[in-house]
Design a protein around this motif. Sequence first.
Motif, mmCIF file in Angstrom:
data_model
loop_
_atom_site.group_PDB
_atom_site.id
_atom_site.type_symbol
_atom_site.label_atom_id
_atom_site.label_comp_id
_atom_site.label_asym_id
_atom_site.label_seq_id
_atom_site.Cartn_x
_atom_site.Cartn_y
_atom_site.Cartn_z
ATOM 1 N N PRO A 87 0.782 -1.239 0.000
ATOM 2 C CA PRO A 87 0.000 0.000 0.000
ATOM 3 C C PRO A 87 0.814 1.290 0.000
ATOM 4 O O PRO A 87 0.353 2.313 -0.514
ATOM 5 C CB PRO A 87 -0.834 -0.112 1.278
ATOM 6 N N ASP A 88 2.044 1.271 0.594
ATOM 7 C CA ASP A 88 2.833 2.512 0.657
ATOM 8 C C ASP A 88 3.769 2.656 -0.543
ATOM 9 O O ASP A 88 4.617 3.538 -0.582
ATOM 10 C CB ASP A 88 3.624 2.605 1.966
ATOM 11 N N THR A 89 3.623 1.768 -1.547
ATOM 12 C CA THR A 89 4.420 1.848 -2.779
ATOM 13 C C THR A 89 3.473 2.188 -3.930
ATOM 14 O O THR A 89 2.907 1.283 -4.567
ATOM 15 C CB THR A 89 5.138 0.515 -3.061
ATOM 16 N N PRO A 90 3.266 3.473 -4.193
ATOM 17 C CA PRO A 90 2.191 3.873 -5.120
ATOM 18 C C PRO A 90 2.379 3.391 -6.551
ATOM 19 O O PRO A 90 1.407 3.182 -7.269
ATOM 20 C CB PRO A 90 2.214 5.405 -5.041
ATOM 21 N N LYS A 91 3.630 3.196 -7.003
ATOM 22 C CA LYS A 91 3.870 2.765 -8.384
ATOM 23 C C LYS A 91 3.689 1.257 -8.540
ATOM 24 O O LYS A 91 3.647 0.751 -9.652
ATOM 25 C CB LYS A 91 5.298 3.129 -8.817
ATOM 26 N N GLY A 131 6.600 5.008 0.815
ATOM 27 C CA GLY A 131 5.882 5.916 1.707
ATOM 28 C C GLY A 131 5.794 5.314 3.100
ATOM 29 O O GLY A 131 6.568 4.420 3.460
ATOM 30 N N LYS A 132 4.830 5.773 3.864
ATOM 31 C CA LYS A 132 4.707 5.305 5.243
ATOM 32 C C LYS A 132 3.242 5.049 5.564
ATOM 33 O O LYS A 132 2.370 5.841 5.207
ATOM 34 C CB LYS A 132 5.278 6.357 6.203
ATOM 35 N N LEU A 133 2.990 3.920 6.241
ATOM 36 C CA LEU A 133 1.641 3.614 6.694
ATOM 37 C C LEU A 133 1.467 4.064 8.137
ATOM 38 O O LEU A 133 2.263 3.702 9.003
ATOM 39 C CB LEU A 133 1.371 2.106 6.601
ATOM 40 N N ASN A 134 0.462 4.885 8.383
ATOM 41 C CA ASN A 134 0.127 5.309 9.744
ATOM 42 C C ASN A 134 -1.074 4.498 10.201
ATOM 43 O O ASN A 134 -2.189 4.671 9.690
ATOM 44 C CB ASN A 134 -0.184 6.807 9.779
ATOM 45 N N HIS A 135 -0.852 3.607 11.155
ATOM 46 C CA HIS A 135 -1.900 2.696 11.594
ATOM 47 C C HIS A 135 -2.781 3.348 12.652
ATOM 48 O O HIS A 135 -2.297 3.987 13.591
ATOM 49 C CB HIS A 135 -1.286 1.411 12.152
ATOM 50 N N LEU A 143 -3.622 4.754 7.208
ATOM 51 C CA LEU A 143 -3.576 5.871 6.274
ATOM 52 C C LEU A 143 -2.184 5.928 5.649
ATOM 53 O O LEU A 143 -1.178 5.688 6.324
ATOM 54 C CB LEU A 143 -3.878 7.187 6.995
ATOM 55 N N VAL A 144 -2.125 6.251 4.377
ATOM 56 C CA VAL A 144 -0.863 6.282 3.653
ATOM 57 C C VAL A 144 -0.354 7.719 3.557
ATOM 58 O O VAL A 144 -1.082 8.615 3.122
ATOM 59 C CB VAL A 144 -1.018 5.705 2.230
ATOM 60 N N ASP A 145 0.887 7.935 3.992
ATOM 61 C CA ASP A 145 1.566 9.236 3.869
ATOM 62 C C ASP A 145 2.699 9.058 2.865
ATOM 63 O O ASP A 145 3.624 8.274 3.087
ATOM 64 C CB ASP A 145 2.106 9.670 5.232
ATOM 65 N N LEU A 146 2.631 9.793 1.750
ATOM 66 C CA LEU A 146 3.623 9.634 0.693
ATOM 67 C C LEU A 146 4.732 10.692 0.737
ATOM 68 O O LEU A 146 5.473 10.839 -0.237
ATOM 69 C CB LEU A 146 2.931 9.659 -0.677
ATOM 70 N N ASN A 147 4.871 11.406 1.854
ATOM 71 C CA ASN A 147 5.971 12.379 1.963
ATOM 72 C C ASN A 147 7.328 11.709 1.787
ATOM 73 O O ASN A 147 8.252 12.285 1.226
ATOM 74 C CB ASN A 147 5.925 13.084 3.318
ATOM 75 N N ARG A 148 7.459 10.480 2.290
ATOM 76 C CA ARG A 148 8.746 9.783 2.230
ATOM 77 C C ARG A 148 8.954 9.068 0.895
ATOM 78 O O ARG A 148 10.085 8.691 0.555
ATOM 79 C CB ARG A 148 8.846 8.779 3.385
ATOM 80 N N ALA A 149 7.877 8.848 0.145
ATOM 81 C CA ALA A 149 7.995 8.145 -1.135
ATOM 82 C C ALA A 149 8.889 8.937 -2.087
ATOM 83 O O ALA A 149 8.664 10.114 -2.325
ATOM 84 C CB ALA A 149 6.614 7.951 -1.754
ATOM 85 N N GLY A 150 9.910 8.288 -2.603
ATOM 86 C CA GLY A 150 10.824 8.963 -3.517
ATOM 87 C C GLY A 150 12.016 9.609 -2.855
ATOM 88 O O GLY A 150 12.890 10.157 -3.538
ATOM 89 N N VAL A 151 12.099 9.560 -1.511
ATOM 90 C CA VAL A 151 13.299 10.053 -0.837
ATOM 91 C C VAL A 151 14.469 9.151 -1.236
ATOM 92 O O VAL A 151 14.337 7.924 -1.269
ATOM 93 C CB VAL A 151 13.105 10.049 0.696
#
Length: 478
Positions: A87-91, A131-135, A143-151
Motif C-alpha cells: 500500500p505505501d508503494t504507489p507505483k 511511503g509510510k503507513l500510519n496505523h 492511512l498512507v503518507d507519501l511524503n517519504r515516497a521517492g526520498v
Amino acid sequence: MAKEDYESVIGLEVHAELSTKTKIFCSCPSEFGGEPNTHCCPVCMGMPGALPVLNEKVVEYAVKAGLATNCTISKDSKNDRKNYFYPDTPKAYQISQYDKPLCENGYIEIDVGEEKKKIGLTRIHIEDDAGKLNHDDYGRGSLVDLNRAGVPLIEIVSEPDMRTVEDVDAYLKKLKSILQYIEVSDCKMEEGSLRADVNVSVRKKGAKEFGTRTEMKNMNSFKSITRAIEYEIGRQIEVIENGGEIEQETLRWDEVSGRTFSMRDKENAQDYRYFPEPDLAPIRLSEEYIENVKNNLPELPESRKARYLAEYKLTEKEARTLTNSKYLSDFFEASIDICGNPKAVCNWLLSDVARILNEKELEPDEIPFEPKDLAELIGLIEKGTISSKIAKDVLEKMFEENEVPSKIIEKNGWTQISDEGAIKAVVDKILAANPQSIIDYKAGKDKALGFLVGQAMKETKGKANPGMLNQMFKDAMK
C-alpha cells in the motif's frame, strides 16, 4: 551440543537516506516531517504518465559513499524496476538497481576489542524509498503518507563476514560514522534515516556451508539490532538441537516481548521480476568525474584518528572513541582551537560528558552547549577560578540550564577560595581536629595528606584551591 559448538553468520543490508534537498526522481523536498502528503507530486505518487528524472546529486553521494568504503565505482550502471505491491508503494514497483549497481566489492575495517577485522561490502546501489503507513490506534485501518515516497536511499549490502553482535555493533557504528563524515546522510535512526535488514544463520563450528538464513527487516536501533540477533541465534540453535530445520523467512522483531515472529517466506530475486527501468537512461560516469569526487572527499575517520595520535598524542582508544562520532570529533577540535588544551578537552568529553550523555540517553549531537562553553570551563579551572570538583557540578548545570559556565558559577557562588588567610584558617582547623594524621604523615604515610586535603575540601564545600591546600598542609606539618 552446547551453544558454544555453533557459529553465527551475519550480514546486513543497510539503508541510508541521502541528505539531498530534493527527492531522487522529482523536485519535491526530501526533508523529514511536514503534514501528511504535502511533500509529493505526480511522480512520487506514481501517477500514470508522470516521468522520473534522476537527481544528479544522488549519484554523487552514492559515489562518495563507495569511494569512502573502498568500493570499485562502475562507469556503466543502470536503474531497474523491482516489482512488488504494497500500500505505501504507489507505483507498485521500486526503482532500484539489480545487476549493475554503482559501487561494488568494497570493505570497512572495524575494531573489536584489540582485534581489527575487515568486513566486505558486496555493493552499494541507489533506490527510492517507499511511503509510510500510519496505523489507526483503534484498529480501524491505516492511512498512507507519501511524503517519504521517492526520498533517495543508498543500500549498502555487506558480505556475511560478521560472527558476533560485537562485530555488528562495531560495523554499524563505523558505517554511520563514515556516512556522517562525508556528509551524505544525517543517519538519524529515530527518523528512519538509517535502518538495517539483518540476515542471520548458524552453523556448527568448522562447517564450511552456511546455514539457512532468516531476515529481520527495517530495524533502526543499535540496541534492538543486537538484542534481536542474540535472540535469533539462540532460537535457531534451539530449533536445530531439537531436530527441526530452519525455514528461510522474513521475521519481525518485537521489542516488548524480545522475540521474533514470522511475517512471510523470504522472497528471491526472481520473485521481484526485475527489469531495466525504461524511463531512465543508463548512468555513465567518466574517470574524470570519479577522480573529482575522490579528490573532494573530506577527512575520513581513520585518517583523522591517525592525526590525533600524531598531533595530540592521544591514546589509540581515545582517538578511536572521539572519531567514531563526527559531531564529537568536530566538538573536540572546535574546543581546542579556543582553549589550546587537547588532553583536557579529551578527558572531559570522554569522562564526564560521556557519562552524562549515557545517563540521559543522549547522542553526542544532543550536547546542549557549544565547544566554546567547554573551553571556557577548562580555562576557569586553569586560572584557579574553580576547582576540578566544582567544575563537575558546573558541567551538570550546563546540561540542565542554558547558561555559560561563568554565569553558573556566579549564580551559585562557586568561585574558588584562593585567599591565603582564609585557606590557612581552614588548614589550622583541620590539623587541630586530626592530630593522628600529622603523626602518620611524618611517619611517611602519604595517604594522610590526601585525607587532610579531602577534609579541607569538605569543609569549604569544594571551593578551596586544592594546590594551595596541599602546599599549606605540607608547610604546616614540616
